[in-house]
Design an enzyme around this catalytic site. Structure first.
Site, PDB file in Angstrom:
ATOM      1  N   GLU A 126      13.560  -3.095  -3.945  1.00  0.00           N
ATOM      2  CA  GLU A 126      12.604  -3.289  -5.042  1.00  0.00           C
ATOM      3  C   GLU A 126      13.301  -3.032  -6.377  1.00  0.00           C
ATOM      4  O   GLU A 126      13.125  -3.756  -7.341  1.00  0.00           O
ATOM      5  CB  GLU A 126      11.436  -2.317  -4.853  1.00  0.00           C
ATOM      6  CG  GLU A 126      10.322  -2.468  -5.881  1.00  0.00           C
ATOM      7  CD  GLU A 126       9.199  -1.418  -5.707  1.00  0.00           C
ATOM      8  OE1 GLU A 126       9.488  -0.323  -5.183  1.00  0.00           O
ATOM      9  OE2 GLU A 126       8.066  -1.704  -6.083  1.00  0.00           O
ATOM     10  N   GLY A 180       0.836  -1.208   0.000  1.00  0.00           N
ATOM     11  CA  GLY A 180       0.000   0.000   0.000  1.00  0.00           C
ATOM     12  C   GLY A 180       0.862   1.246   0.000  1.00  0.00           C
ATOM     13  O   GLY A 180       1.121   1.828   1.057  1.00  0.00           O
ATOM     14  N   TYR A 181       1.341   1.639  -1.164  1.00  0.00           N
ATOM     15  CA  TYR A 181       2.204   2.811  -1.274  1.00  0.00           C
ATOM     16  C   TYR A 181       1.511   3.917  -2.060  1.00  0.00           C
ATOM     17  O   TYR A 181       1.050   4.898  -1.480  1.00  0.00           O
ATOM     18  CB  TYR A 181       3.520   2.424  -1.977  1.00  0.00           C
ATOM     19  CG  TYR A 181       4.640   2.004  -1.075  1.00  0.00           C
ATOM     20  CD1 TYR A 181       4.410   1.365   0.130  1.00  0.00           C
ATOM     21  CD2 TYR A 181       5.967   2.239  -1.444  1.00  0.00           C
ATOM     22  CE1 TYR A 181       5.458   0.990   0.947  1.00  0.00           C
ATOM     23  CE2 TYR A 181       7.023   1.857  -0.638  1.00  0.00           C
ATOM     24  CZ  TYR A 181       6.758   1.236   0.567  1.00  0.00           C
ATOM     25  OH  TYR A 181       7.806   0.863   1.362  1.00  0.00           O
TER      26      TYR A 181
END
Lengths: 380, 388
Positions: free
Chosen positions: B245, B127-128
């Site tokens: 990431e 949830g970014y």
């Protein structure tokens, strides 16, 4: 030298622009795309009423003689609106081949009703192995008494599901990839032995796979001369290519305008992202690409009826290379500059991107036409 | 400095290959090579098999359950899995929130959350992003307000991959709206997707697929014990996670597989040269990635130069997808969603590799946008490495 539009041409442009703007809002387009047919008969009836179905044809053929420039004008607006009605298969390809090669009887039976809005056509040439080579045709036409029997398969036939007649390119003589020995036949869509599988395309049009199982046609089904179809097909396809270039130019204008609006309004880091020089320069590159696409389309539209076949072919191929390149650049850039929203189904930008991508695939991609242009230029 | 493989590394690669052939479902493998989309089970059953073997958290320190592999073993593991058609490991648990937890969490939180990640018995999503916080992530607005020993969370996350499959979501939330700099008012909060007030809404992508979602939070009660690290220090966790990431996202092994698949579907001369060109791009990227891994193996953290790996990785993925579509020709125009999304007995129209070609080309445009867009990555390199 005068490259401006005449008053009549301007009126046509305004009328087409209004149709695209009013009838093809993005939400309307989505609704039309979701119907089974994939386009609206009431729109087609309006095209007939406005005389658009008569645009490319000479007055003696029942047309209004606006020629390739007229086609260019409407196709550009169709591109802007992502219009789904089958103008290319029915008017440009089907109508074009009948006008060029048809007998008086065929023109009366086919071209005249099409211009009135009463007939739809499809052009079936592509086969599984063809890959952009118009002469790579194996569907067999065998003489059967006075008539012919057709057996084989055709693929990615746009508008086949709506067509009244399918114009089929068949091999009547010669080897699998020879351009001699090809014949065009006008086949009734309901002919016995003809079956279809229908598909949507990536960009919401409709195409079909066709199987011909000993389909019987009369001698009067031959369009043009037996074994001599190739030059008719090549000319018709080159005209269709130029029409597609015009459509792509309209798509590019629309996608660029949407992207420009987005980067002027989308704020991140406290400012509109259009303030960032990287995006400014990229937007300029999009604008320049669209300009060159328009220029090459206009050039090709002016040259596509030249009496020299080499001039015609180079014009079509040259323009197709340009819009392959520019369409890809504008499409990819628009998606990128829209960020995550660019890869959604929700916004129109991805739909323009998909249409531009499919236009490049039709009738030879950028690479194919670069090779064709190069070969034509070396031979001269 | 040595490129060659030692005998024990060859044995290791053979072991990985044998394991994969024995444990990867043939149906899942087939989906990889036919370009069909995966179901949740395709991912989870494979990941659980890796988890049972102790191989899923393969980049984690031994102390937290990692297998203790060297750089070469990690490289071989990733490559063999890709060659054998394993689906890419969903990164949100194992590669993102897992490392954040073992780096920043309390012992109690580590015990609570790490086992489910190691075994892939708990699915995670990220949830970014928010509608107003894409590239400008620090501008996020989902707020978490203290109420006793809970936070009350209100807001919206977007682009949440696999939220529709997720058991838990890790969120960046605003805990201090009055912070001097927006980064200083952000906390890292773990939320159970079954908590009342959490709603997931699909976002359909341009190829018709569904993998990302909007996630809405309406007065969602989250225990303060679910916060990782100190309140208002979540940005440190976020940056740590984003660097990881970017390292994993270059997708070199899958691109190598893509190049060899391209060679199988086309032998036209002009296409052969284009394939050779992208093949060389993949090789350059692979060596760049190995250099980065080698630095990390010696104790360095991934630096901003990994941002170039992500940019080049995405350009290569896009180019391979573009060539795969080009190789199909006109048959790429037909949209055959049955072939892509469902188990079906339909035969494809056109060559076997036709149905996924255009959808994949369209879908891959996301790679230069997600995980930090190319523009953002270039800004990072420009500032942090070039000092501009």
């Amino acid at each position: 030298m005068d490259l401006s539009l005449s008053d009549e041409q301007k009126q046509l442009q305004e009328s087409a622009e209004r149709f695209a703007r009013e009838k093809y809002t993005f939400e309307n387009r989505r609704k039309i795309a979701a119907t089974e047919r994939g386009w609206l008969p009431e729109n087609w009836a309006q095209f007939a009423e406005l005389g658009w179905l008569a645009i490319p044809f000479s007055e003696e053929d029942g047309g209004i003689g606006f020629g390739p420039i007229g086609t260019m004008i409407v196709m550009e607006q169709f591109g802007k609106g992502l219009v789904l009605e089958p103008f290319l298969p029915t008017v440009v390809l089907g109508g074009g081949m009948i006008a060029q090669a048809g007998t008086t009887a065929q023109k009366e039976a086919l071209l005249a009703p099409m211009i009135e809005g009463k007939k739809q056509f499809a052009f079936a040439w592509l086969e599984r192995q063809s890959r952009y080579n118009l002469a790579d045709v194996s569907l067999k036409a065998t003489k059967d008494g006075a008539g012919w029997s057709l057996s084989g398969q055709k693929g990615v036939v746009y508008n086949a599901a709506s067509a009244d007649q399918i114009i089929v390119l068949a091999r009547s003589a010669g080897g699998a990839r020879e351009d001699k020995g090809l014949t065009l036949f006008v086949v009734d869509a309901k002919a016995k032995g003809l079956s279809r599988r229908d598909y949507p395309t990536q960009d919401s049009l409709r195409a079909s796979e066709l199987v011909f199982d000993k389909v019987s046609v009369g001698a009067d089904a031959v369009l043009g001369t037996v074994d001599g179809a190739f030059s008719v097909v090549e000319d018709a396809v080159d005209r269709a290519i130029v029409a597609l270039c015009a459509e792509a130019t309209g798509c590019m204008d629309a996608i660029n305008a949407a992207t420009l609006e987005y980067i002027k309004t989308r704020k991140q880091f406290g400012v509109a992202i259009g303030k960032f020089q990287v995006l400014q320069h990229r937007m300029v590159d999009c604008f320049t690409n669209a300009q060159e696409a328009r220029s090459m389309t206009l050039m090709a539209s002016l040259k596509i009826e030249d009496k020299d076949a080499i001039v015609r072919r180079k014009a079509a191929s040259g323009a197709k290379v340009q819009i392959g390149k520019s369409g890809k650049f504008c499409g990819q850039s628009a998606v990128q500059m829209h960020g995550g929203m660019g890869v959604t189904d929700e916004l129109s930008v991805s739909h323009y991107f998909k249409r531009l991508t499919m236009i490049d695939l039709m009738f030879g991609n950028q690479q194919h036409h670069l090779t064709r242009y190069s070969n034509l230029s070396m031979a001269a | 400095m040595d490129l060659s493989l030692k005998p024990e590394h060859r044995e290791f690669a053979d072991e990985v290959r044998a394991f994969t052939r024995a444990n990867l479902s043939p149906a899942t493998r087939e989906k990889t090579f036919s370009g069909k989309h995966y179901d949740k089970d395709d991912h989870v059953l494979w990941q659980q098999a890796l988890g049972k073997k102790g191989w899923l958290p393969y980049t984690w320190p031994k102390k937290f359950g990692g297998p203790g592999w060297d750089v070469t073993q990690r490289f071989l593991f990733e490559n063999v899995l890709a060659e054998e058609g394993a689906p890419r490991i969903i990164p949100f648990g194992v590669k993102m929130v897992g490392p954040v937890i073992y780096t920043f969490a309390t012992d109690e939180q580590k015990e609570r959350f790490l086992p489910g990640i190691r075994a892939s018995t708990v699915s995670w999503c990220q949830g970014y992003s928010e509608p107003g916080a894409g590239s400008d992530l620090a501008n996020l607005r989902t707020k978490a307000e203290k109420d006793g020993d809970h936070y009350i969370v209100n807001g919206q996350k977007t682009w949440t991959s696999y939220a529709h499959w997720g058991d838990w979501i890790f969120c960046l939330v605003r805990t201090d709206p009055a912070a001097a700099k927006p980064q200083e008012g952000i906390s890292f909060l773990l939320i159970d997707m079954k908590t009342p007030g959490v709603t997931v809404r699909p976002i359909i992508m341009l190829d018709g697929s569904h993998s990302v979602n909007d996630v809405f939070f309406d007065n969602v009660k989250v225990p303060i014990a679910n916060r990782i690290g100190k309140e208002n220090e979540g940005w440190t966790c976020a940056k740590f996670l984003l660097a990881n990431e970017r390292l994993g996202i270059a997708e070199v092994p899958a691109s190598k597989r893509g190049v060899s698949m391209l060679r199988k579907i086309s032998d036209e001369p002009s296409m052969a040269e284009k394939i050779a060109d992208v093949d060389l791009q993949v090789q350059a990227l692979e060596m760049s990635e190995l250099r980065a891994l080698s630095t990390m193996a010696l104790g360095g953290a991934p630096g901003p130069e990994v941002s170039t790996l992500k940019v080049r990785g995405s350009e290569i993925q896009q180019r391979i997808a573009e060539l795969a579509m080009e190789a199909v020709g006109e048959y790429a125009a037909l949209y055959q969603p049955g072939m892509l999304f469902h188990d079906t007995n339909e035969t494809p129209v056109g060559p076997d590799h036709a149905p996924p070609a255009a959808p994949r080309y369209f879908n891959m445009r996301k790679t230069s946008i997600y995980g930090g867009s190319t523009e953002v990555q270039k800004n990072i390199v420009s500032k942090a490495i070039l000092g501009l």
